[in-house]
Enzyme design. Structure first.
Site, PDB file in Angstrom:
ATOM      1  N   GLY A  77      32.770  11.551  25.738  1.00 22.77           N
ATOM      2  CA  GLY A  77      32.981  11.888  24.331  1.00 22.77           C
ATOM      3  C   GLY A  77      31.734  12.511  23.722  1.00 22.77           C
TER       4      GLY A  77
ATOM      5  N   ASP B 242      35.686   7.345  31.410  1.00 19.79           N
ATOM      6  CA  ASP B 242      36.445   7.933  30.299  1.00 19.79           C
ATOM      7  C   ASP B 242      37.867   8.181  30.765  1.00 19.79           C
ATOM      8  OD1 ASP B 242      37.213   9.769  28.058  1.00 19.79           O
ATOM      9  OD2 ASP B 242      35.073   9.641  27.632  1.00 19.79           O
TER      10      ASP B 242
ATOM     11  N   ALA C 138      29.394   0.012  20.306  1.00 17.79           N
ATOM     12  CA  ALA C 138      29.387   1.060  19.278  1.00 17.79           C
ATOM     13  C   ALA C 138      30.301   0.603  18.153  1.00 17.79           C
ATOM     14  CB  ALA C 138      29.877   2.380  19.862  1.00 17.79           C
TER      15      ALA C 138
ATOM     16  N   TYR D 132      41.430   1.418  12.918  1.00 17.50           N
ATOM     17  CA  TYR D 132      40.063   1.631  13.425  1.00 17.50           C
ATOM     18  C   TYR D 132      39.127   0.559  12.884  1.00 17.50           C
ATOM     19  CZ  TYR D 132      35.761   4.270  14.529  1.00 17.50           C
ATOM     20  OH  TYR D 132      34.535   4.671  15.012  1.00 17.50           O
TER      21      TYR D 132
ATOM     22  N   TYR E  49      31.018 -13.645  22.759  1.00 17.81           N
ATOM     23  CA  TYR E  49      30.505 -13.596  24.141  1.00 17.81           C
ATOM     24  C   TYR E  49      29.017 -13.909  24.180  1.00 17.81           C
ATOM     25  CZ  TYR E  49      34.436 -12.422  27.082  1.00 17.81           C
ATOM     26  OH  TYR E  49      35.594 -12.504  27.813  1.00 17.81           O
TER      27      TYR E  49
END
Ligand code: UDP
Length: 311
Positions: free
Chosen positions: A12, A33, A116, A147, A161
Site C-alpha cells: 500500500g 498484501d 497502524a 473504519y 495482547y
C-alpha cells in the site's frame, strides 16, 4: 544481527514506504498484501533487493510466515473514506480479525508488534488539537464507523495482547498523510485535487471548505513510525504534521502549485466528516525526539511529479 520484519499491507501507500525504510536500515522485509487496495507496482522496484520478499495473502485468514520475525507492522486496511465505504466488511475484518491474527503471530514469534492506528479514533473531535489522552467522539453506526470502530477495536486488542500475553506493542495514530504512491482514484483530498487540477477539471471542495486537516509528508511520517518502533513507548502516539489548513485553503494551494486555472466548486459534505483535525505532537517530540521537517509547499512539490506521470 540483521532484524526481520513482516509488514502487512506492505504494497500500500504507507506500507511500501515502510518497506523501503526498513530495508535501508538493514532489516529484512516480508511484505504481505492481498492487493485489495494495495498495488504491486508500489514495491516492484524492491523485488531484486536482498532481504525483500513478497507474499500475496489476506491477513484476516490464518497467517504462516516461515522463519524468525523481530517486528510485525500491521498496516493492512482500506484507508480512504471512499475505500472503506466501498469495502465496509473487509475494513471491519482486517481491523479486527486481521489484527488478531497478526498479534497471534507476534506472540508466537516473540516479535514486537506495531499497529497502524489513525486520527479517526478521535472521530469528529470535541477537543482541539487532539492529544493521545482524548477518547474521541465517534459515531459507531455511521458510514465511517466501519473504519473508526475497527481501529478502536484494534487498539484495544493490541493493549490486551500487551497486558495479558506480554507482547511488546506500539500504536501509532496516523494523521492525514500524503506523498507519492497514493492512489489517484482513492478519493482522498490530495489525489482528488491534484488529479482535477492537472486535468483542468473543477476542484471539488466538500461542504463550504471550512473543515480543517493537517497534512504530513510521507517521509516524515515513516521516520516517526520507525522511531516509535525502536522506542520503548507502548501507549498510543500521534504522528502527524500540526500545520492546519482549511480544505478551501488546501484546494487553493494545490491549484497554484499545479499552475492550474481550474475553478473551485462545492459539493455536499460527506456524513460525519470531522470539522477539525490537528495532532498534538508533544509526546512524539518528547519521547521520540521527532517532529516533521517537510512543510506543505515542499511536500506538495515532491508529490506533484508522481501525479503528473499518472494523469
Ligand atoms: N474532500 C474534499 N474534496 C474531495 C475529497 C475530500 O473537499 O474531493 C474533503 C473531505 O470532505 C474532508 C477532507 O477533504 O473534509 C479530507 O478528506 P480525505 O478523504 O482526504 O480524508 P479524511 O481526513 O476525511 O479521512
Amino acid at each position: 544481527m540483521t532484524k526481520r520484519a513482516l509488514i502487512t499491507g506492505g504494497a500500500g501507500f504507507l506500507g511500501s514506504h515502510l518497506c523501503e525504510k526498513l530495508l535501508a536500515a538493514d532489516c529484512e522485509v516480508v511484505c504481505m498484501d492481498n492487493l485489495l487496495t494495495g498495488n504491486i507496482e508500489n514495491v516492484a522496484h524492491l523485488f531484486g533487493e536482498k532481504g525483500f520478499k513478497f507474499v500475496r495473502q489476506d491477513v484476516t485468514e490464518y497467517i504462516h510466515v516461515p522463519g524468525p520475525l523481530d517486528y510485525i507492522l500491521h498496516f493492512a486496511s482500506p484507508a480512504s473514506p471512499i475505500d472503506y465505504l466501498e469495502l465496509p466488511i473487509q475494513t471491519l475484518k482486517v481491523g479486527s480479525l486481521g489484527t488478531h491474527k497478526a498479534l497471534g503471530l507476534a506472540k508466537e514469534k516473540g516479535a514486537r508488534f506495531l499497529l497502524a492506528s489513525t486520527s479517526e479514533v478521535y472521530g469528529d473531535p470535541l477537543v482541539h488539537p487532539q492529544s493521545e489522552d482524548y477518547w474521541g467522539n465517534v459515531n459507531p453506526v455511521g458510514p465511517r464507523g466501519v473504519y473508526d470502530e475497527a481501529k478502536r477495536f484494534a487498539e484495544a486488542m493490541t493493549m490486551a495482547y500487551q497486558r495479558y500475553h506480554g507482547v511488546e506493542t506500539r500504536i501509532v495514530r496516523i494523521f492525514n498523510t500524503y506523498g507519492p504512491r497514493m492512489r489517484l482514484e482513492d478519493g482522498r483530498v490530495l489525489p482528488a485535487f491534484m488529479g482535477q487540477a492537472l486535468r483542468g477539471e473543477p476542484l471539488t471542495v466538500f461542504g463550504d471548505g471550512s473543515q480543517t486537516r493537517s497534512f504530513c509528508f510521507v517521509d516524515d511520517l515513516v521516520d516517526g513510525i520507525h522511531r516509535l518502533l525502536l522506542s520503548d513507548e507502548n501507549e498510543p502516539t500521534n504522528i502527524g504534521n500540526p500545520g492546519e489548513f482549511t480544505i478551501l485553503q488546501f484546494a487553493e494551494r494545490v491549484r497554484e502549485l499545479c499552475g492550474s486555472r481550474s475553478e473551485i466548486i462545492f459539493k455536499d459534505l460527506p456524513v460525519d466528516d470531522p470539522k477539525v483535525r490537528r495532532p498534538n505532537i508533544d509526546k512524539a517530540k518528547r519521547v521520540l525526539g521527532w517532529e516533521p521537517k517537510v512543510d506543505l509547499d515542499a511536500g506538495l512539490a515532491r508529490t506533484l511529479p508522481y501525479f503528473q506521470a499518472r494523469v
